[in-house]
Design an enzyme around this catalytic site. Sequence first.
Site, PDB file in Angstrom:
ATOM      1  N   CYS A 146      43.166  58.028 -75.603  1.00 43.82           N
ATOM      2  CA  CYS A 146      42.580  59.269 -75.600  1.00 43.82           C
ATOM      3  C   CYS A 146      41.725  59.554 -74.661  1.00 43.82           C
ATOM      4  CB  CYS A 146      41.846  59.473 -77.197  1.00 43.82           C
ATOM      5  SG  CYS A 146      40.646  58.179 -77.360  1.00 43.82           S
ATOM      6  N   GLU A 190      37.148  60.867 -84.115  1.00 43.59           N
ATOM      7  CA  GLU A 190      37.235  60.567 -82.688  1.00 43.59           C
ATOM      8  C   GLU A 190      38.568  61.003 -82.538  1.00 43.59           C
ATOM      9  OE1 GLU A 190      38.651  59.686 -79.620  1.00 43.59           O
ATOM     10  OE2 GLU A 190      38.557  57.534 -80.558  1.00 43.59           O
ATOM     11  N   LYS A 250      42.416  51.487 -93.344  1.00 43.63           N
ATOM     12  CA  LYS A 250      43.980  51.881 -93.539  1.00 43.63           C
ATOM     13  C   LYS A 250      44.371  51.852 -92.052  1.00 43.63           C
ATOM     14  CE  LYS A 250      46.430  54.837 -93.025  1.00 43.63           C
ATOM     15  NZ  LYS A 250      47.550  55.106 -92.082  1.00 43.63           N
ATOM     16  N   GLU A 272      47.475  67.128 -75.090  1.00 42.91           N
ATOM     17  CA  GLU A 272      47.524  65.745 -74.988  1.00 42.91           C
ATOM     18  C   GLU A 272      48.926  65.344 -75.172  1.00 42.91           C
ATOM     19  OE1 GLU A 272      44.432  62.051 -76.540  1.00 42.91           O
ATOM     20  OE2 GLU A 272      45.472  63.207 -78.217  1.00 42.91           O
ATOM     21  N   VAL A 291      50.187  58.656 -99.656  1.00 42.96           N
ATOM     22  CA  VAL A 291      49.316  57.747-100.447  1.00 42.96           C
ATOM     23  C   VAL A 291      48.184  57.348 -99.579  1.00 42.96           C
ATOM     24  CG1 VAL A 291      49.356  55.162-100.728  1.00 42.96           C
ATOM     25  CG2 VAL A 291      51.672  56.781-101.117  1.00 42.96           C
TER      26      VAL A 291
END
Length: 501
Positions: free
Chosen positions: A303, A269, A193, A405, A230
């Site tokens: 990241c 992660e 997904k 972040e 969903v």
Amino acid sequence: MVSAGSTTGGTAISLPAAQQLIDGKLVPSSSGATFPILNPATGQEIGQAPDATAQDVDAAIAAARRAFDESDWSTNRELRLRCLRQLHQALLDEADAFRALTTAEVGMPGFMMGAAGFDVPVDGLRWVTDLLESYEFESDLGVAEPMGIPSRRTVRREPVGVVAAITPWNVPTQINLAKVGPALAAGCTVVLKPAPDTPWVACELGRLVAEHTDIPAGVFNVVTPRANDVAAQLATDPRVDMVSFTGSTATGKAIMAAAAPTLKKVFLELGGKSAAIALDDADVASVAGATAFAACIHAGQGCAITTRLVVPREKYDEAVQVAAATMESIGAKDPAHPGAICGPVISEVQRDRVASYLRLAEEEGGRFATGGRVAAMDGDLAGGYWIEPTVVAGLDNSSRLAQEEIFGPVLVVIPHDGDDDAVRIANDSAYGLSGSVDSADLERARAVARRIRTGTLAVNGGVWFSPDAPFGGYKQSGIGREMGVAGFEEYLETKTIAEPA
């Protein structure tokens, strides 16, 4: 066929329209609904993605469950080897189109295709296929006499089952393949997904599986729901054995909570706020320039990018000046331009989020050594989502700019007062994903690196990013490791068998 031409400097590449892959078939949404795919450099529509329904997600999970339980995918190593090598070759054969699509859909500068954008993840698929060929799924513990009963013990590693792989928009091919490759190699079946901002590259991966490999129906599925409710079925459905998620820490916490009632295995992660430390004997100008460059790559949308530059107090002004000059020389450019380093951020929502942090920087008492605004672009790029590369000075590590972040081309420069203070600053974070340490004395740099609680560290310019190197974080940067042998073994369960000796 749909044009995926990237931006003003891009070359139009014709690709099939994005479709889901469910139970071996390329299909639209069962409702017929779609949503637009936008080029973040221009804000213009470049395609349409199927807006998957709950029925589509249910069908994909059912197909993956059936393929795991009823086919020999989980036990047939030779089949998996053949299919993964077919997929690797298909990616190589369609590399040019894949790279062009990535620049168009993700806004990723072309130079990154030689690294995380395409080449490294594709090589990672080859690497994990080679690992599959040699991996020992059984090991002999030998004979022991627990409770006086002579027994021979064998430890088996077996696939975890059905994996829901939920991936973000920043480096989609890297993260898609870092999950799908090891999961399939381990013998799992997968429902992928992707993020709604970047569904097309995932759909292309599904198309290559359907058209160029012998992967059986249901083993690999791609669904593209836009709505979170969903997609949430992937974390709650009892037919799913594991959720592998990369994205924000907040979403990771929600997925972990949603998976708890069925006690799924969860790999996460998550975010980072990594520190680049220059010790007092380091070449501070070199570290500042390199860190500013890194903070601009792909508009800071990584990241593991070092977004806190931690430098000796006496060299603070020099570091700020060099970092600012570096960012000014880079600027924000069309990602299709050969010299682009800093392209757009992914969406209007993300641009506005980064802009809110820039306003906060001033409210907290910081100053902009360069940047600090939404970037004004010309022509077709005027409709895109742009932020000026920005250096923030005058804040300490307690500021929100230093703690949260941002996911934009924003670097905060923080002073330190010696090695112990630098370690304290680096560790004073909810995150622990990456970082760097530089010193003229390698042993000193190593000693500091050992004290930093983070999953990856570069010492004196070393590069840790490689298919064979495990990647992941401490603290709120996640649970588990991706890539390397450790990343492959995330998708395995351990079974101990004892029989009379």
